[in-house]
Design an enzyme around this catalytic site. Structure first.
Site, PDB file in Angstrom:
ATOM      1  N   TYR A  43       0.727   3.620   0.183  1.00  0.00           N
ATOM      2  CA  TYR A  43      -0.161   2.729  -0.553  1.00  0.00           C
ATOM      3  C   TYR A  43      -1.581   3.274  -0.519  1.00  0.00           C
ATOM      4  O   TYR A  43      -2.039   3.789   0.511  1.00  0.00           O
ATOM      5  CB  TYR A  43      -0.124   1.334   0.067  1.00  0.00           C
ATOM      6  CG  TYR A  43      -0.986   0.313  -0.631  1.00  0.00           C
ATOM      7  CD1 TYR A  43      -0.693  -0.109  -1.926  1.00  0.00           C
ATOM      8  CD2 TYR A  43      -2.092  -0.252   0.012  1.00  0.00           C
ATOM      9  CE1 TYR A  43      -1.479  -1.055  -2.561  1.00  0.00           C
ATOM     10  CE2 TYR A  43      -2.877  -1.198  -0.620  1.00  0.00           C
ATOM     11  CZ  TYR A  43      -2.573  -1.599  -1.906  1.00  0.00           C
ATOM     12  OH  TYR A  43      -3.349  -2.529  -2.549  1.00  0.00           O
ATOM     13  N   ASP A  57     -15.832  -4.031  -0.670  1.00  0.00           N
ATOM     14  CA  ASP A  57     -14.746  -4.122  -1.642  1.00  0.00           C
ATOM     15  C   ASP A  57     -15.074  -5.188  -2.693  1.00  0.00           C
ATOM     16  O   ASP A  57     -14.469  -6.260  -2.734  1.00  0.00           O
ATOM     17  CB  ASP A  57     -13.439  -4.466  -0.910  1.00  0.00           C
ATOM     18  CG  ASP A  57     -12.232  -4.487  -1.837  1.00  0.00           C
ATOM     19  OD1 ASP A  57     -12.307  -3.861  -2.916  1.00  0.00           O
ATOM     20  OD2 ASP A  57     -11.233  -5.145  -1.488  1.00  0.00           O
ATOM     21  N   ASP A  84      -3.910   0.665  -5.763  1.00  0.00           N
ATOM     22  CA  ASP A  84      -4.690  -0.539  -6.077  1.00  0.00           C
ATOM     23  C   ASP A  84      -5.679  -0.198  -7.189  1.00  0.00           C
ATOM     24  O   ASP A  84      -6.633   0.549  -6.978  1.00  0.00           O
ATOM     25  CB  ASP A  84      -5.420  -0.980  -4.811  1.00  0.00           C
ATOM     26  CG  ASP A  84      -6.312  -2.195  -5.019  1.00  0.00           C
ATOM     27  OD1 ASP A  84      -6.388  -2.710  -6.156  1.00  0.00           O
ATOM     28  OD2 ASP A  84      -6.931  -2.635  -4.034  1.00  0.00           O
ATOM     29  N   ASP A  86      -7.471  -2.519  -8.802  1.00  0.00           N
ATOM     30  CA  ASP A  86      -8.405  -3.653  -8.932  1.00  0.00           C
ATOM     31  C   ASP A  86      -8.131  -4.446 -10.215  1.00  0.00           C
ATOM     32  O   ASP A  86      -7.003  -4.831 -10.466  1.00  0.00           O
ATOM     33  CB  ASP A  86      -9.849  -3.158  -8.864  1.00  0.00           C
ATOM     34  CG  ASP A  86     -10.262  -2.768  -7.450  1.00  0.00           C
ATOM     35  OD1 ASP A  86      -9.547  -3.131  -6.501  1.00  0.00           O
ATOM     36  OD2 ASP A  86     -11.292  -2.083  -7.297  1.00  0.00           O
ATOM     37  N   HIS A 111      -1.193  -1.663  -9.156  1.00  0.00           N
ATOM     38  CA  HIS A 111      -1.285  -3.113  -9.386  1.00  0.00           C
ATOM     39  C   HIS A 111      -2.653  -3.471  -9.942  1.00  0.00           C
ATOM     40  O   HIS A 111      -3.676  -2.851  -9.622  1.00  0.00           O
ATOM     41  CB  HIS A 111      -0.940  -3.927  -8.130  1.00  0.00           C
ATOM     42  CG  HIS A 111      -1.862  -3.793  -6.959  1.00  0.00           C
ATOM     43  ND1 HIS A 111      -3.102  -4.368  -6.905  1.00  0.00           N
ATOM     44  CD2 HIS A 111      -1.691  -3.182  -5.766  1.00  0.00           C
ATOM     45  CE1 HIS A 111      -3.662  -4.130  -5.741  1.00  0.00           C
ATOM     46  NE2 HIS A 111      -2.834  -3.394  -5.033  1.00  0.00           N
ATOM     47  N   GLU A 113      -5.039  -6.973 -10.894  1.00  0.00           N
ATOM     48  CA  GLU A 113      -5.150  -8.362 -10.439  1.00  0.00           C
ATOM     49  C   GLU A 113      -5.794  -9.273 -11.462  1.00  0.00           C
ATOM     50  O   GLU A 113      -6.390  -8.816 -12.449  1.00  0.00           O
ATOM     51  CB  GLU A 113      -5.918  -8.407  -9.120  1.00  0.00           C
ATOM     52  CG  GLU A 113      -7.354  -7.920  -9.234  1.00  0.00           C
ATOM     53  CD  GLU A 113      -7.922  -7.493  -7.894  1.00  0.00           C
ATOM     54  OE1 GLU A 113      -8.978  -8.050  -7.510  1.00  0.00           O
ATOM     55  OE2 GLU A 113      -7.334  -6.618  -7.235  1.00  0.00           O
ATOM     56  N   CYS A 121     -12.525  -9.109  -2.068  1.00  0.00           N
ATOM     57  CA  CYS A 121     -11.354  -8.961  -1.213  1.00  0.00           C
ATOM     58  C   CYS A 121     -10.501 -10.216  -1.334  1.00  0.00           C
ATOM     59  O   CYS A 121     -11.009 -11.350  -1.360  1.00  0.00           O
ATOM     60  CB  CYS A 121     -11.789  -8.753   0.238  1.00  0.00           C
ATOM     61  SG  CYS A 121     -10.427  -8.870   1.415  1.00  0.00           S
ATOM     62  N   ARG A 156      -0.897  -8.554  -9.687  1.00  0.00           N
ATOM     63  CA  ARG A 156      -1.328  -9.284  -8.491  1.00  0.00           C
ATOM     64  C   ARG A 156      -1.986 -10.589  -8.911  1.00  0.00           C
ATOM     65  O   ARG A 156      -2.848 -10.605  -9.794  1.00  0.00           O
ATOM     66  CB  ARG A 156      -2.314  -8.435  -7.689  1.00  0.00           C
ATOM     67  CG  ARG A 156      -3.050  -9.214  -6.608  1.00  0.00           C
ATOM     68  CD  ARG A 156      -3.938  -8.315  -5.783  1.00  0.00           C
ATOM     69  NE  ARG A 156      -5.127  -9.004  -5.300  1.00  0.00           N
ATOM     70  CZ  ARG A 156      -6.026  -8.496  -4.470  1.00  0.00           C
ATOM     71  NH1 ARG A 156      -5.868  -7.262  -4.023  1.00  0.00           N
ATOM     72  NH2 ARG A 156      -7.086  -9.195  -4.102  1.00  0.00           N
ATOM     73  N   GLU A 186      -0.906 -12.528  -3.429  1.00  0.00           N
ATOM     74  CA  GLU A 186      -1.935 -12.322  -2.417  1.00  0.00           C
ATOM     75  C   GLU A 186      -2.253 -13.615  -1.666  1.00  0.00           C
ATOM     76  O   GLU A 186      -2.310 -14.701  -2.244  1.00  0.00           O
ATOM     77  CB  GLU A 186      -3.207 -11.780  -3.071  1.00  0.00           C
ATOM     78  CG  GLU A 186      -4.380 -11.536  -2.119  1.00  0.00           C
ATOM     79  CD  GLU A 186      -4.120 -10.424  -1.117  1.00  0.00           C
ATOM     80  OE1 GLU A 186      -3.185 -10.566  -0.306  1.00  0.00           O
ATOM     81  OE2 GLU A 186      -4.870  -9.427  -1.128  1.00  0.00           O
ATOM     82  N   ASN A 208       1.357  -8.746   1.300  1.00  0.00           N
ATOM     83  CA  ASN A 208       0.318  -7.983   1.978  1.00  0.00           C
ATOM     84  C   ASN A 208       0.211  -8.415   3.436  1.00  0.00           C
ATOM     85  O   ASN A 208      -0.125  -9.559   3.720  1.00  0.00           O
ATOM     86  CB  ASN A 208      -1.012  -8.222   1.244  1.00  0.00           C
ATOM     87  CG  ASN A 208      -2.172  -7.460   1.864  1.00  0.00           C
ATOM     88  OD1 ASN A 208      -2.007  -6.666   2.771  1.00  0.00           O
ATOM     89  ND2 ASN A 208      -3.365  -7.723   1.352  1.00  0.00           N
TER      90      ASN A 208
END
Length: 306
Positions: A43, A57, A84, A86, A111, A113, A121, A156, A186, A208
């Site tokens: 990952y 983040d 990731d 975002d 992924h 989101e 985050c 996500r 998440e 996660n």
């Protein structure tokens, strides 16, 4: 592996019926160790890419920075790499380009989101979500633009802590209908919420297991029993490494030497094993000593020339 075979491998593993464990790599060399220890995949965490650049983040990293790190990691492992991405780094056209660049970087999936940009985050307060309609547009852009049909599009949802569990489930169902191959739920609280989500959503599920977050840390055996398909440990290696770095610096500052740290260090020999130092040296020596064969003229050919 080629990008196509890595993505196909990931897609096949998602239907295997077993839990896939994807630790978060902090650099390419850690990805080599992840493969050596027989994990199922690697990952690439957006939080780690940001933190490695000494950034929070909150969506400050660029597409180029994420793709470069993903490509560096994918180059050194035969395992599928999940990245990731975002919020996709922009609107539908930007998301399309994100997926295309990641595919060509050799990763197996990414992924995207449903947070608004700039994102936060997933385990912090203050998150805001885009509408379901906008998230469906993001998914459709990713699915339509992928050069490799096996490339895994993971959607996500951060809705659990913003709109509640029921809304998160409803969003996930809509995301699957839009073409998402995998759902990342998440910040679910505990076993009960994971079980409820698993029962309600007919798609592979990613959970996660990040430290110091909202989700109870559960062993792989429990997650497997719950029917989870993928578990990620996104920041674990980074936190362990940075904790060791901080302690080492404090030791050197206090003692004036690193002597007491030697026992806990990776040795030179072990590092050389991981980077295949001998293989590179052998290759270099073989090429360096190569000479072009020459043919000595025979007496018959000499006389013909005369």
């Amino acid at each position: 592996m080629t990008p196509t075979s890595a993505a196909a491998d990931f897609r096949a593993k998602l239907t295997s019926g077993r839990l896939l464990r994807f630790p978060g790599a902090i650099n390419p060399l850690s990805a080599v160790l992840i493969e050596e220890l027989r994990f199922d995949g690697v990952y690439v965490s957006g939080a780690v890419v940001a933190a490695d650049l000494a950034l929070p983040d909150i969506g400050l990293t660029t597409l180029t920075e994420v793709v470069n790190r993903a490509e560096q990691i994918a180059r050194v492992t035969r395992l599928p790499v999940l990245v990731d991405a975002d919020t996709g780094f922009g609107g539908p056209v930007n998301i399309a380009r994100t997926v295309q660049l990641l595919t060509r970087a050799g990763v197996a999936g990414c992924h995207i989101e449903d947070q608004q940009h700039p994102k936060r985050c997933g385990h912090l307060e203050g998150k805001t979500l885009v509408t379901v309609t906008e998230m469906l547009q993001r998914i459709r852009a990713a699915v339509t633009a992928r050069p490799d049909p096996d490339f895994v599009i993971c959607a996500r949802t951060d809705a659990r802590t913003v709109e509640g569990l029921d809304a998160a489930i409803d969003r996930a169902k809509a995301y699957v209908d839009a073409g998402a191959d995998l759902i990342f739920a998440e910040a679910l609280a505990d076993e009960a919420e994971i079980a409820r989500f698993r029962a309600a959503v007919d798609a592979p599920l990613l959970i996660n297991m990040t430290e110091f977050g909202r989700t109870t840390l559960l062993p792989a055996s429990t997650l497997a029993t719950l029917g989870v398909n993928v578990v990620i440990y996104p920041v674990t290696l980074f936190r362990v490494a940075m904790g060791a770095v901080e302690r080492a610096l404090a030791t050197i500052a206090a003692e004036g030497t690193q002597m007491s740290l030697l026992e806990g260090m990776q040795t030179r020999q072990r590092l050389y094993e991981l980077v295949r130092y001998r293989d590179y040296a052998a290759f270099d020596a073989d090429i360096y000593t190569f000479t072009t064969p020459t043919t000595t003229p025979t007496a018959e050919s000499d006389s013909d020339d005369q």
